[in-house]
Design a protein around this motif. Structure first.
Motif: not given
Ligand code: ATP
Ligand code: MG
Length: 414
Positions: A204, A207, A210, A212, A225, A227, A239
């Motif tokens: 993760y 990203y 995003i 998390t 998650l 975004t 996602i």
């Protein structure tokens, strides 16, 4: 866009009242594609409220203040926000006139301090309150080349929500960049938090767009998650990609990706396979049955079972031979399996579960310490017995044990 919510009221700094308005507003802002970066609760205190207002105005593009708009001495929101902005208050005479009129209609004279509710931050628009007397305020300006919006809302939830829907939302929507928020929750069973995080962090972290969040408790680790993207398709696609990679890493430890609880998933599986479940519980005292029956419709797949705390009842209700208990002890693999197999037979179920262990705090020995739990599941052909040494207090141990039992049932049907 950075959004911030400030809840004003000393009662929310006591153990007795909670700021619930901000949950509503956070949901509303999220629907607009705006994430909330800060939430503050502050008491009805001149200096503290002014200081909070300064900080919020300094760092956020949208600030929503709520509460403290009433007529009494401790309603200080107007004064403090004006002070933090370095702007004067002006008394709105139309508002004062309307207040006098309302009081006159009820044939009572208006208390002097009521007029404070007509104090408006210079440059702000008055927002009518159709469910109460304290009007809201909308203040908008350019700050460092970006628009900044400050909103003052009344504290009572029904007034705040009405004002939000009727006047604030329609005004805010065109001012925020179009954005969609996508979220996903992956839930796993029986993974240790540290191990789960060690395995997933390298994924993760790739990203950064995003957000998390890892939440853990009693045999369950959840990955939340979230975004934002210009369109829902883009947000969902991002996602989806991360969720897929996480699922590949975590494998069948993941039991849910759309919010279901473990007991709901177990129920779905049992129903899909047309299987009936029965349980015999010692140290969990019915917790497994409680969790299963907390799901509506569980009568379709759950028959029932027995709470067999005393050894005699293990024999009486679950046919566990006294000699077996004597030979291995009540807390043993053998007894757990006998509980699972026999309750299955007795109840005419397809799958049986047996749980026996030491929840503590007393009753542990060197050989069989507090936290030692055996959980067995049987479908008449194959069976599984798990020995676990859970840490923590009685409640935690029992909760972990119930989680393990549910997870074994789930795995038996995979
Ligand atoms: P009023 O004119 O009723 O005095 P106000 O804007 O001054 O309105 P407050 O006095 O701060 O609002 O709060 C009134 C009531 O609204 C509180 O007693 C509380 O029950 C509720 N309330 C205030 N803030 C919140 C909040 N953040 N979350 C939930 N309830 C709240
Ligand atoms: Mg008040």
């Amino acid at each position: 866009v950075i959004a911030e919510i400030v809840a004003i009221g000393s009662e929310m700094l006591t153990p007795f009242r909670q700021d619930t308005n901000s949950l509503y507003l956070t949901g509303q802002l999220n629907e607009l594609g705006v994430s909330v970066a800060f939430k503050t609760v502050v008491g009805d205190h001149l200096l503290q409220l002014t200081s909070v207002a300064r900080t919020a105005i300094e760092r956020s593009d949208i600030v929503i203040f709520m509460g403290g708009l009433g007529p009494t001495e401790d309603d200080l929101t107007r004064e403090c926000v004006a002070e933090a902005l370095g702007v004067e208050l002006r008394r709105d005479h139309d508002l004062v006139a309307a207040m006098y009129k309302r009081f006159a209609e009820r044939r009572i004279s208006m208390p002097e301090n009521n007029a404070r509710q007509a104090d408006v931050i210079r440059g702000a628009d008055v927002v009518p309150n159709s469910r109460g007397s304290a009007p809201g305020q909308w203040f908008q300006r350019e700050q460092n080349g970006r628009p900044q919006i400050l909103i003052l809302l009344p504290g009572p939830p029904h007034e705040l929500q009405r004002m939000w829907e009727k006047d604030i939302l329609p005004r805010l929507r065109p001012l925020v960049p179009p954005a969609a928020i996508a979220t996903r929750v992956l839930k796993t069973a029986m993974l240790a938090e540290s191990a789960a995080d060690a395995r997933t962090a390298p994924i993760y972290k790739k990203y950064p767009n995003i957000e998390t969040t890892v939440l853990a408790g009693q045999g369950q680790v959840e990955f939340h998650l979230k975004t934002t993207a210009p369109t829902m398709q883009e947000a969902e696609a991002a996602i989806e990609k991360l969720a897929g990679e996480l699922q590949d890493e975590l494998g069948d430890a993941v039991f849910s990706t759309s919010g279901e609880s473990l007991e709901e998933i177990v129920g779905l599986f049992l129903q899909m396979r047309d299987k009936k479940l029965a349980v015999a519980e010692s140290c969990t005292g019915g917790l497994v049955a409680e969790r299963i029956t907390s799901v509506a419709g569980s009568s379709r797949y759950f028959l029932g079972g027995a709470v067999v705390y005393a050894n005699e009842l293990k024999t009486l209700f679950a046919d566990v031979p006294p000699l077996l208990i004597e030979a291995h002890g009540a807390v043993s693999r053998e007894v757990a399996l006998a509980l699972a197999e026999n309750i299955r037979d007795i109840c005419n179920a397809d799958i049986g579960v047996g749980v026996t262990g030491i929840a503590g705090p007393g009753g542990g020995t060197e050989e069989k310490p507090v936290g030692l739990v055996y959980i067995a599941v049987s479908d008449g052909q194959k069976h599984e017995i798990v020995e676990r040494r859970f840490l923590g207090d009685r409640e935690r141990i029992r909760r972990w044990a119930s989680q393990q039992a549910l997870d074994l049932v789930r795995r038996m049907m995979m």
